[in-house]
Design a protein around this motif. Structure first.
Motif, short mmCIF file in Angstrom:
data_model
loop_
_atom_site.label_atom_id
_atom_site.label_comp_id
_atom_site.label_asym_id
_atom_site.label_seq_id
_atom_site.Cartn_x
_atom_site.Cartn_y
_atom_site.Cartn_z
N GLN A 48 0.81 -1.22 0.00
CA GLN A 48 0.00 0.00 0.00
C GLN A 48 0.85 1.27 0.00
O GLN A 48 0.33 2.37 -0.19
CB GLN A 48 -0.95 0.01 1.22
CG GLN A 48 -0.29 0.38 2.55
CD GLN A 48 0.49 -0.75 3.21
OE1 GLN A 48 0.82 -1.76 2.58
NE2 GLN A 48 0.80 -0.59 4.48
N LEU A 49 2.16 1.12 0.19
CA LEU A 49 3.06 2.27 0.25
C LEU A 49 4.04 2.25 -0.91
O LEU A 49 4.30 1.20 -1.49
CB LEU A 49 3.86 2.26 1.57
CG LEU A 49 3.06 2.31 2.87
CD1 LEU A 49 3.99 2.13 4.06
CD2 LEU A 49 2.28 3.62 2.99
N LYS A 50 4.58 3.41 -1.21
CA LYS A 50 5.66 3.46 -2.18
C LYS A 50 6.95 3.14 -1.44
O LYS A 50 7.39 3.89 -0.57
CB LYS A 50 5.75 4.85 -2.82
CG LYS A 50 6.87 4.96 -3.86
CD LYS A 50 6.92 6.35 -4.48
CE LYS A 50 8.06 6.45 -5.49
NZ LYS A 50 8.17 7.83 -6.06
N VAL A 51 7.56 2.02 -1.78
CA VAL A 51 8.78 1.57 -1.11
C VAL A 51 9.91 1.45 -2.13
O VAL A 51 9.83 0.65 -3.06
CB VAL A 51 8.57 0.22 -0.40
CG1 VAL A 51 9.85 -0.18 0.35
CG2 VAL A 51 7.39 0.28 0.56
N THR A 52 10.93 2.27 -1.94
CA THR A 52 12.10 2.25 -2.81
C THR A 52 13.24 1.59 -2.06
O THR A 52 13.53 1.97 -0.92
CB THR A 52 12.51 3.68 -3.22
OG1 THR A 52 11.40 4.32 -3.86
CG2 THR A 52 13.70 3.66 -4.16
N VAL A 53 13.88 0.60 -2.66
CA VAL A 53 14.99 -0.08 -1.98
C VAL A 53 16.30 0.21 -2.71
O VAL A 53 16.34 0.27 -3.94
CB VAL A 53 14.76 -1.60 -1.88
CG1 VAL A 53 13.52 -1.88 -1.04
CG2 VAL A 53 14.64 -2.25 -3.23
N ILE A 54 17.33 0.43 -1.92
CA ILE A 54 18.66 0.73 -2.47
C ILE A 54 19.67 -0.18 -1.80
O ILE A 54 19.95 -0.05 -0.60
CB ILE A 54 19.05 2.20 -2.24
CG1 ILE A 54 18.02 3.15 -2.87
CG2 ILE A 54 20.44 2.48 -2.81
CD1 ILE A 54 18.29 4.61 -2.61
N ARG A 55 20.20 -1.11 -2.56
CA ARG A 55 21.22 -2.01 -2.02
C ARG A 55 22.56 -1.27 -2.07
O ARG A 55 23.08 -0.98 -3.15
CB ARG A 55 21.28 -3.30 -2.84
CG ARG A 55 22.24 -4.33 -2.29
CD ARG A 55 22.15 -5.63 -3.08
NE ARG A 55 23.05 -6.65 -2.54
CZ ARG A 55 24.31 -6.82 -2.91
NH1 ARG A 55 24.83 -6.02 -3.84
NH2 ARG A 55 25.05 -7.75 -2.37
#
Length: 254
Positions: A48-55
């Motif tokens: 339901q959320l905008k989730v940006t992942v950065i490795r």
């Protein structure tokens, strides 16, 4: 429109607890950590959320700038910055790996400082923003057997408190979270789980909740736990030599 928080070290311990707290309040999430699989696992928990992942491994010089550049390229505005990533090592300074200790300085000090430097100007332009820098009760005294770790946290506290004064009237707040021993992977990584200092370690979720509330209030410094508060007060009045001896004692095995 939902605000966006950037959390470093987001896949475990305090970082993951912060993820849950911000998600519950409907913040969009930018999560930075080394463990890509865990990042994507967390991402899937919040459809339901905008989730940006950065490795990203913040122990590598230049990694903080890469995080900033990636978010700039994606047009993502960071309203709240949580500089949580960090680690410690137990042992005599000259007997520990200098490579690992330098990496500790890179994560605990350099990456934190760089991320703050990159995102702060945009917050000032908007006259709105919140920064949390995770230090430790270690910030209040020298720490034999964890000399570099204690020193890095002293930097974080001093740096953050200075920023509070610089930023008065800008709409941007800086909160320093100073937990004592906390049940996270930190203890395992630092090899301190069997020491006196961890005999009364606090629950990670409880520490994160206190820090989160302090951040929302714009509180300058928060020390979690009554015993930890008493310890930091005592450290202000004890001679530094005695504070160092006390720190060395609690670093010993149970």
């Amino acid at each position: 429109m939902n605000k966006t928080v950037l959390i470093t070290g987001a896949t475990s311990g305090l970082g993951y607890d912060f993820v849950k707290l911000f998600a519950a309040d409907q913040y969009n999430l930018v999560l930075a950590a080394r463990n890509g699989d865990k990042l994507h696992e967390i991402q899937q928990q919040y459809p339901q959320l905008k989730v940006t992942v950065i490795r990203k491994d913040l122990s590598i010089p230049g990694a903080a700038k890469e995080v900033f550049d990636e978010l700039q390229a994606k047009g993502i505005t960071v309203d709240v910055l949580v500089n949580n990533a960090g680690f410690g090592l137990m042992g005599k300074f000259d007997e520990l790996s200098i490579t690992k200790q330098t990496e500790m300085i890179q994560v605990n000090i350099t990456a934190l400082t760089e991320l703050t430097h990159y995102f702060l100007p945009q917050m000032k332009l908007r006259r709105s923003g919140q920064i949390m820098n995770v230090a430790s009760t270690a910030a209040f005294q020298p720490g034999p057997l964890m000399a570099v770790y204690y020193a890095t946290k002293a930097f974080v506290l001093s740096f953050s408190e200075a920023l509070v004064e610089e930023l008065k009237g800008t709409g941007v707040t800086v909160t320093t979270l100073c937990p004592g021993p906390t049940r996270t992977k930190f203890g395992e990584t630092a090899s301190v789980e069997n020491t006196k200092m961890f005999s009364r370690a606090m629950d990670s979720a409880a520490v994160a909740k206190q820090g989160y509330k302090a951040l929302l209030r714009g509180q300058r410094v928060v020390v979690t736990g009554s015993l930890n508060k008493a310890g930091t007060i005592a450290a202000k009045f004890l001679p530094r030599s005695l504070s160092a001896k006390a720190a060395k004692y609690i670093a010993g095995e149970k």
